[in-house]
Write an enzyme that holds these catalytic residues in place. Sequence first.
Site, PDB file in Angstrom:
ATOM      1  N   SER A 155       0.834  -1.201   0.000  1.00  0.00           N
ATOM      2  CA  SER A 155       0.000   0.000   0.000  1.00  0.00           C
ATOM      3  C   SER A 155       0.869   1.251   0.000  1.00  0.00           C
ATOM      4  O   SER A 155       1.640   1.469  -0.919  1.00  0.00           O
ATOM      5  CB  SER A 155      -0.969  -0.052   1.185  1.00  0.00           C
ATOM      6  OG  SER A 155      -1.928   0.969   1.115  1.00  0.00           O
TER       7      SER A 155
ATOM      8  N   GLU B 266      -7.968  -1.677  -3.110  1.00  0.00           N
ATOM      9  CA  GLU B 266      -7.291  -2.615  -4.009  1.00  0.00           C
ATOM     10  C   GLU B 266      -7.629  -2.310  -5.470  1.00  0.00           C
ATOM     11  O   GLU B 266      -6.784  -2.481  -6.361  1.00  0.00           O
ATOM     12  CB  GLU B 266      -7.658  -4.049  -3.662  1.00  0.00           C
ATOM     13  CG  GLU B 266      -6.691  -5.076  -4.220  1.00  0.00           C
ATOM     14  CD  GLU B 266      -5.285  -4.920  -3.680  1.00  0.00           C
ATOM     15  OE1 GLU B 266      -4.340  -5.428  -4.320  1.00  0.00           O
ATOM     16  OE2 GLU B 266      -5.098  -4.288  -2.606  1.00  0.00           O
TER      17      GLU B 266
ATOM     18  N   HIS C  80      -7.409  -5.437  -0.163  1.00  0.00           N
ATOM     19  CA  HIS C  80      -6.286  -4.705   0.403  1.00  0.00           C
ATOM     20  C   HIS C  80      -6.074  -5.182   1.843  1.00  0.00           C
ATOM     21  O   HIS C  80      -6.528  -4.549   2.794  1.00  0.00           O
ATOM     22  CB  HIS C  80      -6.644  -3.213   0.380  1.00  0.00           C
ATOM     23  CG  HIS C  80      -5.499  -2.275   0.215  1.00  0.00           C
ATOM     24  ND1 HIS C  80      -4.766  -2.174  -0.936  1.00  0.00           N
ATOM     25  CD2 HIS C  80      -4.946  -1.371   1.076  1.00  0.00           C
ATOM     26  CE1 HIS C  80      -3.852  -1.239  -0.811  1.00  0.00           C
ATOM     27  NE2 HIS C  80      -3.926  -0.743   0.422  1.00  0.00           N
TER      28      HIS C  80
END
Length: 632
Positions: free
Chosen positions: A199, A309, A340
């Site tokens: 991330s 995501e 994510h």
Amino acid sequence: MAKTMQLRKADSRRISSGRTRVLAAIAAGLVLPLAGGTVVAVASAAPAVHAAPAAAAPAPTQAPSGAVVSSVNWLSDRRVALWVDSPSMATPIQVQMLLARDWNKDPQAVFPSVWMLDGLRATDQESGWTAETDAESWFADKNVNVILPVGGQSSFYSDWADQDNGKNYQWETFLTKELPPILERDWRTNQTRAVAGLSMGGTAAMTLAARNPGFFKFAGSFSGILATTTLGMPQAIAYAMQDAGGFDATAMWGAPTSDAWAQHDPYVLAEKLKGTSLYVSSGSGLTGAYDQPSGIPGVSTNYAGMGLEILARLTSQTFATKLNKLGIPASINYRPSGTHSWPYWQFELKQAWPQMASALGVPADKPACTIAGGFADVHSGNNWLADCLTDSYAVTGGSAQDFRFGRIFSSNLGTFPVAGAIGGVYQGYKAADGILGLPTSGEIGVADGRGRFNSFQNGMIYWTPQTKAHAVRGAILGEWAAQGYEGGPLGYPAADEVQTPSKPGAVQGFEIGAMYYSEANGTHAVQGKIMDKYAGLGFENGALGFPKTSEISVKDGGRFNQFEGGNIYWSPATGAWAIENGPIFDAWKSVGYEGGRLGFVTSDQFPIDGGVQQNFQFGWITVKNGQAQIFP
């Protein structure tokens, strides 16, 4: 303790995505094209005598950049936390390291490094890579030093334009200028480096590699946002940063139209990644092996993770297209599902490792090793040690062998495992080369069910969940043992033994007090309310000096310690008070101390006109012109 001490339990960290309605709305708008098949996945995720010396080194040191290592804490024999005083950020920064497989076996070797960056919700306690994944145990057989910066919530590991939310973020300066000299000079780390992150950390991995050409041989992004200035992305990033800690994105790089945003955009900087081994991955946002289905086909209950995501996928595709146009090779991995969240990033780390290892010039696989003789016998009774990492090798006075979750030492004293937090403290004392010597026992549970310990030639290391692990040795160990070890009045050790700062001597903290050592007075315990009073008077630097006795019982449940300069008395009725050597003490002594007509002390000495006074239960004593007078 065993394996559970080596593998620290993951905390309840939230995933590094912002739980925001804005991102959920973006997800809703973007999930349909992905579900409709307009993005093709090219790879798929698998299912799923007397102060203790400083820590073994390296000792606190100063780098040419001015950064200072102010504290070192060994968490296991190959996991260590450094606190680095950063000049640029004007605060201590924690950096944890997972040391290379051959760190113990080959003490002269230096190793490449893998820098693992955290997500948007990074905490100041521990990297998400150790809190949320099996990275610590997985890296154990890799011959690299793993560098884990701790903290940096919402920072994007960059140098910020302004301070915000109590933070003075200058992460790029810290990571590329201040930290490397310390790692290279003191922690056997060479200049061959890889960087990877999830991330926010994936974004930063690409940005740092591009902004510092040649600094990293490999850069990996797992679900990173790799086009930060495209339409809507600055606003999405700003919203997520506000949600993750209340940070203002304009303090980071200014207004979205400023040059600083472009200067930190992996897409804009892509050309500068030429020559770097690149790995990019993302899921699709659809429900995957590690997600909880919501009941809507393809949609998991991790709504924010789905949205982020999708953003990672779209910006990764944009970035990959730019690399292709520039003729820059990269491993691009679009997974057909996955949100994510940490399980997917743990998976991606393992997928990226062969490429990472190749870029670093280290074997991807663990070499063969054998467990033989006494090592095999001990290993068979302690299977929590798991597989061997090395063959046996010589250490001072014997031999040792490294395993995934600890070490076994063998000598004429016997063959014993040392592991977990106890193993970390032992490493901090230089293991077999240090003052503790070789182990004389394995790890033993204490009868109270709370603590554990290993014995060594010259001391012991105790651990409890509350106090952590600390060594006890020498005269302090002798007196603590005489008082009943952990079953005595002091309880378990709660701190390391250290030199007293202004006078020759040593002190070690325990749960219910401290043990003091000085050559002139020996070793004595101070505890409870008497310790509180002693602390208020300046410990050994105050008028009382070092203790000359441990606590002694007197009438009515009272107690006292004798010190070089006087005494501290305590009783349930009167509390703790100091009475210094001199005329007042002599006068009190003359009438029978606390058992005489005055009873216990009820105040410290205080000034009066022409002299001083001290109060007692049934009277007081004054001193004027050097003469003591008892009242009544």
